[in-house]
Design a protein around this motif. Structure first.
Motif, mmCIF file in Angstrom:
data_model
loop_
_atom_site.group_PDB
_atom_site.id
_atom_site.type_symbol
_atom_site.label_atom_id
_atom_site.label_comp_id
_atom_site.label_asym_id
_atom_site.label_seq_id
_atom_site.Cartn_x
_atom_site.Cartn_y
_atom_site.Cartn_z
ATOM 1 N N GLY B 377 108.781 76.384 17.850
ATOM 2 C CA GLY B 377 108.412 74.999 17.563
ATOM 3 C C GLY B 377 109.100 74.037 18.506
ATOM 4 O O GLY B 377 109.940 74.432 19.316
ATOM 5 N N ASP B 378 108.716 72.783 18.386
ATOM 6 C CA ASP B 378 109.268 71.753 19.256
ATOM 7 C C ASP B 378 110.155 70.833 18.442
ATOM 8 O O ASP B 378 109.985 70.705 17.239
ATOM 9 N N PRO B 379 111.089 70.176 19.128
ATOM 10 C CA PRO B 379 111.953 69.241 18.403
ATOM 11 C C PRO B 379 111.137 68.094 17.806
ATOM 12 O O PRO B 379 110.182 67.613 18.417
ATOM 13 N N ARG B 380 111.487 67.713 16.616
ATOM 14 C CA ARG B 380 110.836 66.608 15.925
ATOM 15 C C ARG B 380 111.926 65.778 15.263
ATOM 16 O O ARG B 380 113.037 66.253 15.107
ATOM 17 N N PRO B 381 111.575 64.551 14.843
ATOM 18 C CA PRO B 381 112.577 63.791 14.077
ATOM 19 C C PRO B 381 112.878 64.492 12.753
ATOM 20 O O PRO B 381 112.118 65.339 12.300
ATOM 21 N N SER B 435 112.741 70.931 12.092
ATOM 22 C CA SER B 435 112.615 69.957 13.164
ATOM 23 C C SER B 435 113.321 70.436 14.427
ATOM 24 O O SER B 435 113.390 69.715 15.406
ATOM 25 N N LYS B 436 113.868 71.643 14.373
ATOM 26 C CA LYS B 436 114.518 72.284 15.522
ATOM 27 C C LYS B 436 115.650 71.443 16.095
ATOM 28 O O LYS B 436 115.813 71.316 17.306
ATOM 29 N N MET B 437 116.396 70.819 15.206
ATOM 30 C CA MET B 437 117.530 70.035 15.673
ATOM 31 C C MET B 437 118.718 70.965 15.918
ATOM 32 O O MET B 437 118.790 72.060 15.391
#
Lengths: 402, 455
Positions: B377-381, B435-437
């Motif tokens: 996945g991609d970073p999201r807020p 969110s991949k933080m």
């Protein structure tokens, strides 16, 4: 699908920095991300990541909305066929007429809202967020099937731009964007959408069936004369506990069937995507308030106060709001205790508005928006309590250690 | 009574190393990485071509000249590599066949218990083994001038494929007790030995440990993290200093004091799906051994990532690097760059997830899985809330701690308990984050900020 992946990867440099179409990068990224998972690997610890991402989370909400959507389509057609006395109406004509009514609304919402989302993504250079897919479907499900499409376009524009994008996009919004859109229409065009008339598409008023008054259950409640029996009045208007539960009544597209909503709620809770605390809080709040008013004075003047509490669950859009709108993780509270408080408060205000507000019928929307505004404050108090508890724990442990 | 830990997760990764220990032959090259000692200002004491003995000092810390780090082998300094800004990258030593250890004073276990704090500290600093003791808050190397209120020895290994205390301590009972005794000299408070409930009675080094308070823990990872131990036994208050050390490292200190020679070999666990099944075990290997020598013939084919440490908190190592001083385990996992068609619709039968949106989480429990390095996945807020708290068994609200750090609200971060934590405690939160933080990275930043402000 290898050829397709190669095609996308070949086109990629065109959209990347320095490419001719680099200003369209978010669009390319969204397309690529829609069809294929990313090949990015972790850079540092932790070297493993769980396969769950926001895209899948949002898709789960969409899946949970499918029962409501399908039922909404069928019921819109069913109500249309019954009220307009379509000859030879059967199962299939219900579906077809329903789709003709509902699909344009959903498409308008997705297309117009999508355009705004893409426009902001391109200008702001942020990614196109999957959260929009949910907003774009939630919003039309709260609308009556006879709404003019320009209102749908206007509403979703307001919801996406004012409700979300001016705050910085998904994750930063204060209010639920779909409800903001709905609320905008509610106050801007009260004649069509405030909920005192039902919204079955009527082609020729002279041909409607006998007894079609078009009063919603909530309007029946509100206009009940003094000392009347509201349950009896609801029956006379054609609303029984049974048909309000299975949903074969006129109303907004997605909210009529309690059963379809319950299936959605089960999906959300089982997958852990929707907060069960908020849902439970909402329904407990409604039930508690519903029981409480049964014992309050003034029931003769306001006979709706006599309504058994379980009627509140199935009437109007409250169930839909509780399950799909109140649980929006961005605009709701973030702490576990806060989620309970938030839910109970939303349920309480919903019933209070229904019973004691002469201007508006449906309290659910306003209650949830109010809850959204209050959410940071609720979290703040929960956090202060947590900090106090922490320092008490530290003091206790320090004492024990000496 | 063990302290029960409920929140957390044991990631079911394939490739657990078994308890056998195999010797790795000494390699002709040994590399020391001064960069591992992050917060020190190093001054080299050798130059290229110098002869060194095992235990002779290689560099010192300018901020604390009494601290010197020693050579693990006898030989010639072959090459000193400089990195960007002339940082000392690595020191390569060409080992001679005949090992000539520089002698340190030797003690009996009883004599160690009678040392003064200064004597004990000076020995640890002279050998460089003081660096094995870490200091909280801010998870840095122990400052000899600090007065720790207590010292925590961690004999647990709950993160996937850390070296097991029961394997490393086997036959090292005396060295372990010697190490414990020297720790008792370093603090006026207690020395807490934290062990897994299942190890307490069956591992002699733990059951016979003296002069310490023993605590046992039970539950999923991170029940074996020192932060969790400290939180449940003697939490860090503002102004407190606590020292921690892993039991597997304490053995090195014990050996130094008992044998009088710099302990250059340690036991390293090698595991993970990228390691051939027959090679998944513990190895006795010299610090600084090149990976090409250590891992030769042990890895699966394909693109693999070698991690010094465990998958949750270790660092990816280049293939031409060597075993670092602090690594007591190595994990190898495949680099996973596979792109799936319509992955968000995949039912999720064939891979592991903690999330119930995947079928495997419903129907394929209690299995081990091969996992790769894909981000999925991609970073999201930050969108979903309340997830992280389920993976940190401390009285800490992770969502809000992260927000406070991101907002540079130092006061609130401290009130929310950041000083009790170490970035590694948040590895599971990062692992789970949809969110991949990089939660660990955010916390590290916050700790650095607070340390810089001098609180």
């Amino acid at each position: 699908m290898k050829w397709f992946l190669r095609l996308l990867e070949k086109a990629r440099p065109l959209y990347e920095k320095g490419g001719k179409l680099s200003f369209l990068y978010p669009l390319h990224e969204a397309t690529e991300g829609f069809f294929f998972t990313q090949s990015t690997v972790t850079k540092n610890a932790p070297h493993l990541r769980d396969p769950l991402d926001i895209k899948r989370t949002m898709m789960t909400v969409i899946i949970a909305l499918i029962p409501c959507t399908l039922f909404g389509i069928y019921n819109a057609g069913y109500q249309y066929d019954v009220v307009n006395q379509i000859p030879n109406a059967n199962f299939w004509t219900h579906w077809i007429n329903g789709a003709i009514l509902v699909m344009p609304i959903v498409m308008t919402s997705y297309i117009v809202g999508g355009l705004w989302e893409v426009l902001f993504a391109l200008i702001r250079k942020h990614e196109i967020n999957e959260g929009f897919l949910v907003t774009g479907l939630l919003f039309p499900l709260t609308l009556p099937p006879d709404i003019p499409l320009w209102q749908v376009a206007l509403g979703i524009s307001f919801g996406v731009v004012i409700g979300k994008e001016i705050f910085g996009g998904t994750g930063f919004n204060v209010l639920n964007p779909a409800l903001t859109a709905r609320c905008f229409l509610y106050f801007a065009y009260p004649a069509q959408i405030s909920g005192d008339r039902v919204w079955t598409a009527v082609t020729d008023p002279s041909k409607t069936i006998e007894g079609f008054t078009g009063a919603t259950p909530l309007a029946v409640l509100q206009s009940a004369p003094d000392q009347s029996n509201v349950v009896e009045l609801l029956h006379q208007a054609g609303y029984t506990l049974k048909n309000m539960t299975d949903g074969f009544i006129p109303g907004s597209i997605g909210e009529t069937s309690f059963i379809a909503i319950a299936i959605g709620a089960l999906i959300l809770i089982a997958t852990g995507v929707g907060s069960w605390r908020i849902m439970a809080g909402c329904f407990l709040g409604m039930a508690g308030t519903g029981i409480l008013v049964n014992f309050l004075p003034g029931q003769d003047v306001n006979p709706a106060m006599r309504l058994p509490f379980y009627y509140h669950m199935v009437i109007g859009g409250a169930a839909f709001g509780n399950v799909f709108m109140a649980t929006d993780p961005v605009s709701a509270t973030a702490t576990n205790v806060g989620k309970w408080i938030f839910g109970v408060m939303v349920g309480f205000i919903t019933v209070v508005i229904r019973l004691f507000n002469p201007a508006y019928m449906e309290g659910s929307m306003l209650a949830i928006l109010f809850g959204n505004v209050m959410a940071p404050m609720i979290d703040y108090f929960v956090l202060q309590t947590h900090i106090n508890k922490r320092s008490r724990y530290l003091r206790k442990m320090a004492y024990a250690e000496r | 009574m063990p302290i029960q830990i409920k929140r957390g997760l044991d990631i079911p990764l394939v490739g657990k190393p078994n308890s056998t220990v195999e010797d790795i032959s000494p390699s002709p090259i040994c590399t020391v990485y001064p960069r591992e000692f992050e917060k020190m200002k190093k001054r080299l004491l050798v130059k290229e071509g110098d002869l060194v003995q095992r235990g002779s000092p290689l560099f010192l810390d300018k901020k604390n000249p009494a601290f010197t780090f020693c050579s693990p082998v006898a030989g010639t300094v072959k090459h000193i590599a400089l990195g960007p800004r002339r940082v000392y990258e690595r020191i390569e030593i060409e080992a001679v066949q005949k090992d000539q250890p520089l002698t340190f004073p030797t003690f009996s276990i009883a004599q160690i218990a009678a040392l003064s704090r200064e004597e004990a500290l000076s020995l640890l600093q002279k050998s460089g083994l003081l660096a094995l003791i870490r200091q909280r808050p801010f998870s840095r190397d122990a400052n000899p001038n600090a007065k720790p209120k207590s010292i925590f020895v961690n004999a647990m290994s709950t993160a996937p494929f850390q070296a097991e205390a029961r394997t490393v301590l086997q036959g090292q009972e005396a060295a372990f007790q010697a190490g414990l005794n020297v720790l008792t000299r370093l603090t006026e408070g207690k020395v807490h030995l934290c062990a897994a409930e299942s190890d307490k009675d069956s591992v002699p080094a733990l059951s016979q440990a003296k002069n310490v308070t023993i605590h046992t823990f039970q539950g999923p990872h991170p029940s074996g993290n020192s932060s969790v131990h400290i939180h449940h036994i003697d939490p860090i208050q503002k102004g407190d200093v606590v020292w921690t050390i892993r039991a597997v490292d304490l053995v090195l200190i014990g050996r130094l004091l008992l044998e009088g020679a710099w302990p250059s070999t340690r036991i390293v666990a090698l595991g993970g799906p990228g390691v051939k099944p027959e090679a998944r075990k513990h190895y006795r290997v010299r610090i600084g051994t090149p990976l090409s020598h250590f891992l030769a013939g042990k890895l699966e084919d394909g693109e693999q990532r070698v991690i010094g440490g465990d998958v949750l908190s270790g660092a990816a190592l280049a293939r031409d690097s060597s075993l670092r001083f602090f690594d007591s385990s190595m994990t190898v996992i495949p680099e996973d760059r596979e792109r799936q068609f319509l992955g968000w619709l995949a039912p999720g039968w064939t891979f592991y997830s903690r999330s119930k949106t995947f079928l495997s989480a419903w129907f394929r429990k209690n299995r081990s899985w091969t996992m790769g390095t894909n981000m999925h996945g991609d970073p999201r807020p930050m969108i979903l809330t309340g997830l992280y708290d389920r993976y940190l068994p401390m009285n800490i609200m992770v969502d809000f701690l992260v927000r406070a750090v991101l907002a540079h609200d130092v006061d609130e971060a401290i009130q929310l308990g950041i000083l009790e934590t170490d970035p590694e405690d948040f590895a599971l939160c990062s692992y789970i984050c949809p969110s991949k933080m990089d939660i660990s990275g955010i916390i590290r930043q916050g700790l650095e900020e607070i340390e810089k402000e001098g609180l």
